[in-house]
Each structure stands twice: as structure tokens, then as C-alpha cells.
Motif scaffolding. Structure first.
Motif, PDB file in Angstrom:
ATOM      1  N   ILE A 243     -29.636  29.747  -5.483  1.00 50.95           N
ATOM      2  CA  ILE A 243     -29.571  31.154  -5.097  1.00 50.95           C
ATOM      3  C   ILE A 243     -30.906  31.832  -5.384  1.00 50.95           C
ATOM      4  CG2 ILE A 243     -28.260  33.310  -5.374  1.00 50.95           C
ATOM      5  CD1 ILE A 243     -26.073  31.549  -6.743  1.00 50.95           C
ATOM      6  N   PHE A 244     -31.416  32.573  -4.398  1.00 51.53           N
ATOM      7  CA  PHE A 244     -32.686  33.272  -4.563  1.00 51.53           C
ATOM      8  C   PHE A 244     -32.634  34.173  -5.797  1.00 51.53           C
ATOM      9  CE2 PHE A 244     -35.768  36.594  -3.864  1.00 51.53           C
ATOM     10  CZ  PHE A 244     -36.859  35.884  -3.439  1.00 51.53           C
ATOM     11  N   PRO A 245     -33.673  34.261  -6.611  1.00 47.09           N
ATOM     12  CA  PRO A 245     -34.989  33.630  -6.469  1.00 47.09           C
ATOM     13  C   PRO A 245     -35.096  32.233  -7.104  1.00 47.09           C
ATOM     14  CG  PRO A 245     -35.041  35.241  -8.254  1.00 47.09           C
ATOM     15  CD  PRO A 245     -33.651  35.292  -7.686  1.00 47.09           C
ATOM     16  N   ASN A 246     -33.970  31.644  -7.531  1.00 48.53           N
ATOM     17  CA  ASN A 246     -34.050  30.311  -8.136  1.00 48.53           C
ATOM     18  C   ASN A 246     -34.145  29.233  -7.046  1.00 48.53           C
ATOM     19  OD1 ASN A 246     -33.949  28.187 -10.027  1.00 48.53           O
ATOM     20  ND2 ASN A 246     -31.730  28.010  -9.733  1.00 48.53           N
ATOM     21  N   ILE A 247     -35.284  29.203  -6.372  1.00 46.76           N
ATOM     22  CA  ILE A 247     -35.453  28.239  -5.278  1.00 46.76           C
ATOM     23  C   ILE A 247     -36.522  27.213  -5.651  1.00 46.76           C
ATOM     24  CG2 ILE A 247     -34.609  29.715  -3.412  1.00 46.76           C
ATOM     25  CD1 ILE A 247     -37.586  30.379  -2.839  1.00 46.76           C
ATOM     26  N   LYS A 248     -36.709  27.013  -6.966  1.00 50.45           N
ATOM     27  CA  LYS A 248     -37.793  26.112  -7.386  1.00 50.45           C
ATOM     28  C   LYS A 248     -37.568  24.681  -6.887  1.00 50.45           C
ATOM     29  CE  LYS A 248     -35.625  25.744 -11.940  1.00 50.45           C
ATOM     30  NZ  LYS A 248     -35.719  26.068 -13.352  1.00 50.45           N
ATOM     31  N   ILE A 249     -36.310  24.212  -6.849  1.00 50.60           N
ATOM     32  CA  ILE A 249     -36.090  22.805  -6.457  1.00 50.60           C
ATOM     33  C   ILE A 249     -36.360  22.574  -4.970  1.00 50.60           C
ATOM     34  CG2 ILE A 249     -34.347  20.957  -6.317  1.00 50.60           C
ATOM     35  CD1 ILE A 249     -33.513  21.827  -9.136  1.00 50.60           C
TER      36      ILE A 249
ATOM     37  N   LEU B 215     -37.922  20.815  12.859  1.00 54.26           N
ATOM     38  CA  LEU B 215     -38.372  22.034  13.549  1.00 54.26           C
ATOM     39  C   LEU B 215     -38.480  23.212  12.586  1.00 54.26           C
ATOM     40  CD1 LEU B 215     -35.978  21.615  16.597  1.00 54.26           C
ATOM     41  CD2 LEU B 215     -38.476  21.386  16.678  1.00 54.26           C
ATOM     42  N   ILE B 216     -37.841  23.097  11.429  1.00 53.30           N
ATOM     43  CA  ILE B 216     -37.890  24.176  10.433  1.00 53.30           C
ATOM     44  C   ILE B 216     -37.801  23.547   9.037  1.00 53.30           C
ATOM     45  CG2 ILE B 216     -35.363  24.570  10.610  1.00 53.30           C
ATOM     46  CD1 ILE B 216     -35.955  27.559  10.010  1.00 53.30           C
ATOM     47  N   LYS B 217     -38.491  24.142   8.093  1.00 55.55           N
ATOM     48  CA  LYS B 217     -38.420  23.665   6.702  1.00 55.55           C
ATOM     49  C   LYS B 217     -37.050  24.035   6.116  1.00 55.55           C
ATOM     50  CE  LYS B 217     -42.612  22.064   5.714  1.00 55.55           C
ATOM     51  NZ  LYS B 217     -43.881  22.776   5.630  1.00 55.55           N
ATOM     52  N   GLY B 218     -36.513  23.143   5.280  1.00 53.98           N
ATOM     53  CA  GLY B 218     -35.200  23.385   4.679  1.00 53.98           C
ATOM     54  C   GLY B 218     -35.203  24.572   3.731  1.00 53.98           C
ATOM     55  N   THR B 219     -36.340  24.823   3.077  1.00 51.50           N
ATOM     56  CA  THR B 219     -36.389  25.965   2.152  1.00 51.50           C
ATOM     57  C   THR B 219     -36.258  27.272   2.936  1.00 51.50           C
ATOM     58  OG1 THR B 219     -37.897  24.624   0.838  1.00 51.50           O
ATOM     59  CG2 THR B 219     -37.644  26.901   0.168  1.00 51.50           C
ATOM     60  N   HIS B 220     -36.848  27.301   4.133  1.00 51.78           N
ATOM     61  CA  HIS B 220     -36.691  28.491   4.980  1.00 51.78           C
ATOM     62  C   HIS B 220     -35.232  28.622   5.431  1.00 51.78           C
ATOM     63  CE1 HIS B 220     -41.258  28.196   5.829  1.00 51.78           C
ATOM     64  NE2 HIS B 220     -41.010  29.066   4.876  1.00 51.78           N
ATOM     65  N   ALA B 221     -34.612  27.487   5.752  1.00 56.67           N
ATOM     66  CA  ALA B 221     -33.199  27.527   6.153  1.00 56.67           C
ATOM     67  C   ALA B 221     -32.347  28.070   5.001  1.00 56.67           C
ATOM     68  CB  ALA B 221     -32.729  26.134   6.552  1.00 56.67           C
ATOM     69  N   MET B 222     -32.694  27.680   3.771  1.00 55.96           N
ATOM     70  CA  MET B 222     -31.927  28.173   2.617  1.00 55.96           C
ATOM     71  C   MET B 222     -32.113  29.677   2.455  1.00 55.96           C
ATOM     72  SD  MET B 222     -32.294  25.126  -0.169  1.00 55.96           S
ATOM     73  CE  MET B 222     -30.697  25.023  -0.934  1.00 55.96           C
ATOM     74  N   ALA B 223     -33.307  30.167   2.762  1.00 51.59           N
ATOM     75  CA  ALA B 223     -33.561  31.614   2.633  1.00 51.59           C
ATOM     76  C   ALA B 223     -32.689  32.400   3.605  1.00 51.59           C
ATOM     77  CB  ALA B 223     -35.038  31.906   2.887  1.00 51.59           C
ATOM     78  N   LEU B 224     -32.548  31.890   4.821  1.00 54.77           N
ATOM     79  CA  LEU B 224     -31.739  32.651   5.787  1.00 54.77           C
ATOM     80  C   LEU B 224     -30.263  32.600   5.409  1.00 54.77           C
ATOM     81  CD1 LEU B 224     -30.038  31.198   8.425  1.00 54.77           C
ATOM     82  CD2 LEU B 224     -32.318  30.304   8.787  1.00 54.77           C
ATOM     83  N   MET B 225     -29.840  31.499   4.775  1.00 59.55           N
ATOM     84  CA  MET B 225     -28.450  31.439   4.320  1.00 59.55           C
ATOM     85  C   MET B 225     -28.231  32.381   3.129  1.00 59.55           C
ATOM     86  SD  MET B 225     -26.863  29.712   6.415  1.00 59.55           S
ATOM     87  CE  MET B 225     -25.283  29.856   5.590  1.00 59.55           C
ATOM     88  N   ASN B 226     -29.243  32.515   2.264  1.00 61.62           N
ATOM     89  CA  ASN B 226     -29.135  33.481   1.169  1.00 61.62           C
ATOM     90  C   ASN B 226     -29.051  34.901   1.732  1.00 61.62           C
ATOM     91  OD1 ASN B 226     -29.843  32.798  -2.023  1.00 61.62           O
ATOM     92  ND2 ASN B 226     -30.182  31.092  -0.638  1.00 61.62           N
ATOM     93  N   ALA B 227     -29.826  35.165   2.790  1.00 66.02           N
ATOM     94  CA  ALA B 227     -29.828  36.519   3.386  1.00 66.02           C
ATOM     95  C   ALA B 227     -28.463  36.880   3.966  1.00 66.02           C
ATOM     96  CB  ALA B 227     -30.908  36.602   4.468  1.00 66.02           C
ATOM     97  N   PHE B 228     -27.681  35.881   4.337  1.00 70.21           N
ATOM     98  CA  PHE B 228     -26.334  36.132   4.875  1.00 70.21           C
ATOM     99  C   PHE B 228     -25.493  36.956   3.882  1.00 70.21           C
ATOM    100  CE2 PHE B 228     -21.842  34.736   5.312  1.00 70.21           C
ATOM    101  CZ  PHE B 228     -21.601  35.215   6.591  1.00 70.21           C
TER     102      PHE B 228
END
Ligand code: SF4
Ligand code: SF4
Length: 466
Positions: A310-316, A252-265
Motif C-alpha cells: 500500500i502506498f507509500p510502502n512500495i519499496k519492494i 507494455l507497462i511497469k508493474g509498479t505503475h500498475a500497482m499505483a493505479l490500483m492504489n488510486a482506486f
């Protein structure tokens, strides 16, 4: 009928990012830097913000971002592109934290705002590379790079930094930070199964309280601590609901987007973050009802574990999802690890609350810095089963020995389950992207092939049985 979201991008988000970059160029022309140091600083700011804006754009353009992701993208933009401070009332102090062992509850209980400062900046890494030994991990180099350049309000405005002494890199970083800013080195247990070590950690948390009270001018009370435990509890509750949605097949959601919201925490007051996650959960519930998916049935389901992302190192994570995988599990310390387990209060006294926090922030923690970490293998196996994971990407930041130590055991254990695992070593730069892309793409193809063989073999068996 099910529907795959192939929305290419969010025009309004790109518009915002484009404006940011253009305005920065205007500012630069209006107020050209004069001294050598100012010019160097300006070059640093230009490069760091450009790299962050680029990765933010790639995040926004990755198909299928829910509308409720916008506030999470916005906070990453505020911090990394606009170089703003965290949103907070004027008289609220910022307390910088690192890792996942500093109880945010203690910081909220003295009326302050915690901000997690572990960094993923390539530009700050390049500066830090000259400040710390070559073999130190890039996370430490990036933190020291930001400290040296003094351009990030979240680093420069901290009333206190709390650094858990986890690995050697964090230990030496605490020593270096102490020479520049007020820093508290928080000793964490190396063996959490030992009562003696745990008791020492409880006393460490007690000693942290007067440090926090001194810099904020506020005192901690039973009431304020209980309220902050409740506030973090609500975040954990929303996180557990989100985690259920992440298990859905198709995704239902891409994992990279999920990682972004966890970084925003790391950069939002907990109530605000929880409310935004609540809205995202509501949107995911609607997606589930409408069969609005972001992956296909047979798309390889991948989990990432290992060194922090950790953002912005989200290349993987981006490479995993841009080369045909769907990232369904994140076992890194920037993922759900920081919010997975709720604080369980058994004894309702103040000491009881403190002991509950000590337990919550160490016992379930799967960081590789503990002597015995068989718990992490168990947790990863549990996530593989819960999220129907077909392959694991094991991320090792160059110089992160503790994760590298654990790789072989994990590979052996996953081998017994028939789950393919790939070890990818990387640094904070873009030079290895093409090599990583080739390896990750090949890994995803291997999983597709394996899945096909399994289905053919099942078909043959059912034909024989029939
Ligand atoms: S994995 Fe390492 S960097 Fe992350 S929280 Fe644990 S000790 Fe800190
Ligand atoms: S656990 Fe690894 S990534 Fe984290 S600070 Fe230590 S060496 Fe760096």
C-alpha cells in the motif's frame, strides 16, 4: 522496430511535487506551531508528506510511465502529500472501508463515496507502534497512527467505517476504532464453501444497509443498487482489458505503475477511475501497435504475492524493477484481486442482487483468512501461466501470520513447476531496504541464469536433433 522507453522522468510531475514540498515549508514558517502537541503534529505532517512525496517522485521517475498515469499519480499526491480529502460533491458522505470484502456497490447505492483506508505510511506506523501490541502488523499500526494524529481528512471525515473481521489484527482494530469513530464490524465467512457461513454473510450485508442509510440519510433502492453494480462492472471490464495488456511480452507497462493505479482506486469515484483506466488502456493499445515496450525480451518476469503493498510502502515493487526485473503480476489484495471477478446476477430481484454481491465479495477471494485456501494456489498458478512469470516474490509484513502460514504450501507447489520463489519479510520503515535490495537482486540474477541454462539446453537438444 521495437522501442524500450528509457524516459527518465516527467519534469512536470517533479515540478508539481517540488512545489508541494516548498509550499509546505512556507506554510510552516508563516504559521509556526505554538503548543507541544501542535509542534508534534507539525513534525508528523512534515515527515509523512515528505516520505510520500519521495515515493511519488520515485514512481514518476521510474522509466516508461504512460502519460495516462498522471491522474493516478495526482490522486496519490492529493491524498498523501497535500492531505486533501477525496474529490466528491459537498454533501456526499465518506464511508471508510478496509480489505476487499466490503461491497462498494452498497455504499454507492446510498449516494456515498467509499474510501479504502488500509494504510502503508511509515510515519503513521511509528506512531501506531506505541498504540497497539508490538507484534501487530504494520498496516494496523499505520491506521491507528493516522487515527491518533488526526491529520488525514480521509480518516477524520468518515461518517462510518466498515471493518471486515478477517484476521485477529482487523478484529482488534475494529474494537479500537469503535471507541473513536462510528464503526461497523462486518463478519465475513471463515469457510466460504459452507452454505451456512455464506447465508450469514448475506444477512450481514442486509444489516449493513440500515447503518449506511442512517449516516447518509438516503435509502437504497433496487434501481440505485443495480446502477452501482453496473458502475463497478464497467471498472471490472476496464480492469480485465488492462490485465490483458499486462500479459504482453515484452511488457507494455511497469508493474509498479500498475500497482499505483490500483492504489488510486481506493480514493477515486469509480466512474472517474474507470474513465482514466479506459484512457490508459487506449494508450497501451497504441504502445502495443507501435511496439513501444518498457522491458527487454529476456528481462525476468516477476510476480508479487503475499501481504498488501500500500502506498507509500512500495519499496519492494520498486526494488524489483530497479534491480532488473519486470513486475508482471500482482496477486496482493491491493492489486487486481479487488476487481478481478464481476458480479454475476442470476436472480434479478433485490435479494438476487444482494446474494450476487455476497458471492462476488467472498467466493473468488483469495485472502489467506479463509480456512481452506487451496483456491489461492490455483489462482497463482493460473497467473504464472497467463503472465509467463519466471519467479515469485512472496511478501510477508512482519506480524502478518495468515500469509506466513500459506508460504510453505506455495513454495512446495511452485517447486513442482520449477518456479523460484523468495520470501521477503519487511516492515514499514526504510531500515531494511539495502538488505532487501541485495536479496532481490540475487533472486533476479538467479532467474537470468536459469533462463540462460534453459536456452542453452534447448539449443543443444536442437543441434543434436539436427
Ligand atoms: S489480504 Fe488481509 S488485509 Fe488484504 S484484504 Fe485480505 S484480509 Fe484484508
Ligand atoms: S491480513 Fe495481514 S496485513 Fe492484513 S490486516 Fe491481517 S495481519 Fe495485517
Amino acid at each position: 522496430m521495437s522501442q524500450i522507453d528509457n524516459k527518465r522522468n516527467k519534469p512536470e510531475m517533479n515540478h508539481v511535487i517540488k512545489n508541494v514540498i516548498e509550499n509546505k515549508c512556507d506554510d510552516h514558517h508563516r504559521n509556526p506551531p505554538t503548543t507541544m502537541a501542535e509542534r508534534q503534529r507539525q513534525r508528523f505532517v512534515d515527515k509523512a508528506t515528505k516520505v510520500s512525496a519521495k515515493y511519488l517522485r520515485r514512481l514518476a521517475e521510474l522509466p516508461g510511465a504512460p502519460d495516462a498515469m498522471e491522474p493516478f499519480f495526482k490522486v496519490l499526491q492529493d491524498i498523501y502529500v497535500d492531505l486533501k480529502n477525496v474529490a466528491k460533491p459537498a454533501d456526499t458522505k465518506i464511508i471508510g472501508t478496509y480489505c476487499v470484502m466490503v461491497p462498494n456497490e452498497l455504499i454507492y447505492a446510498v449516494g456515498a463515496q467509499p474510501v479504502k483506508l488500509c494504510s502503508g505510511s511509515y510515519t503513521a506506523f511509528a506512531i501506531g507502534d506505541d498504540l497497539v501490541p508490538r507484534d501487530a502488523c504494520p498496516l494496523i499500526k499505520a491506521v491507528m497512527g493516522f487515527q491518533a494524529m488526526e491529520v488525514m481528512p480521509i480518516y477524520d471525515d468518515c461518517a462510518l467505517m466498515v471493518v471486515p473481521i478477517t484476521c485477529d489484527c482487523k478484529k482488534k482494530m475494529a474494537g479500537m476504532l469503535k471507541q473513536r469513530v462510528p464503526t461497523y464490524a462486518l463478519h465475513v465467512p471463515t469457510a466460504k464453501s459452507e452454505d451456512r457461513d455464506m447465508e450469514q454473510y448475506v444477512q450481514e450485508l442486509y444489516q449493513l444497509i440500515p447503518e449506511l442509510e442512517a449516516v447518509t440519510g438516503q435509502t437504497i433502492s433496487y434501481q440505485s443498487l443495480a446502477e452501482s453494480i453496473d458502475a463497478m462492472g464497467f471498472a471490472q471490464y476496464q480492469m480485465s482489458k488492462f490485465n490483458e495488456f499486462k500479459k504482453h511480452v515484452p511488457a507494455l507497462i511497469k508493474g509498479t505503475h500498475a500497482m499505483a493505479l490500483m492504489n488510486a482506486f481506493s480514493y477515486l469515484p469509480v466512474e472517474q477511475w474507470s474513465q482514466q483506466l479506459h484512457r490508459l488502456n487506449q494508450e497501451l493499445a497504441r504502445r502495443k501497435k507501435d511496439k513501444h515496450y518498457v522491458s527487454k525480451d529476456k528481462q525476468p518476469r516477476i510476480m508479487i504475492t503475499g501481504s498488501p503493498v500500500i502506498f507509500p510502502n512500495i519499496k519492494i515493487p520498486l526494488l524489483i524493477e530497479e534491480t532488473g526485473g519486470i513486475l508482471v503480476g500482482d496477486e496482493t489484495c491491493m492489486g487486481e484481486r479487488s476487481l478481478y471477478d464481476p458480479t454475476v446476477v442470476v436472480d434479478q430481484s433485490f435479494d438476487g442482487l444482494m446474494r450476487s454481491l455476497a458471492n462476488r465479495y467472498t467466493r473468488p477471494c483469495t485472502c489467506p483468512t479463509f480456512v481452506d485456501n487451496s483456491q489461492r494456489i490455483y489462482r497463482i498458478k493460473q497467473m504464472i501461466a497467463d503472465h509467463q512469470v519466471q519467479g515469485v516474490v512472496y511478501h510477508v509484513l512482519r506480524g502478518c501470520l495468515v500469509y506466513d502460514f500459506e508460504y510453505q504450501t506455495l513454495e512446495d507447489e511452485l517447486g513442482k513447476l520449477g518456479i523460484p520463489v523468495i520470501r521477503v519479510e519487511s516492515d514499514y520503515n526504510e531500515e531494511d531496504i539495502e538488505q532487501l535490495r541485495i536479496r532481490i537482486e540475487a533472486f533476479i540474477e538467479l532467474i537470468k541464469l536459469k533462463d540462460l541454462e534453459t536456452r542453452i539446453s534447448k539449443l543443444k537438444k536442437s543441434e543434436i536433433a539436427g
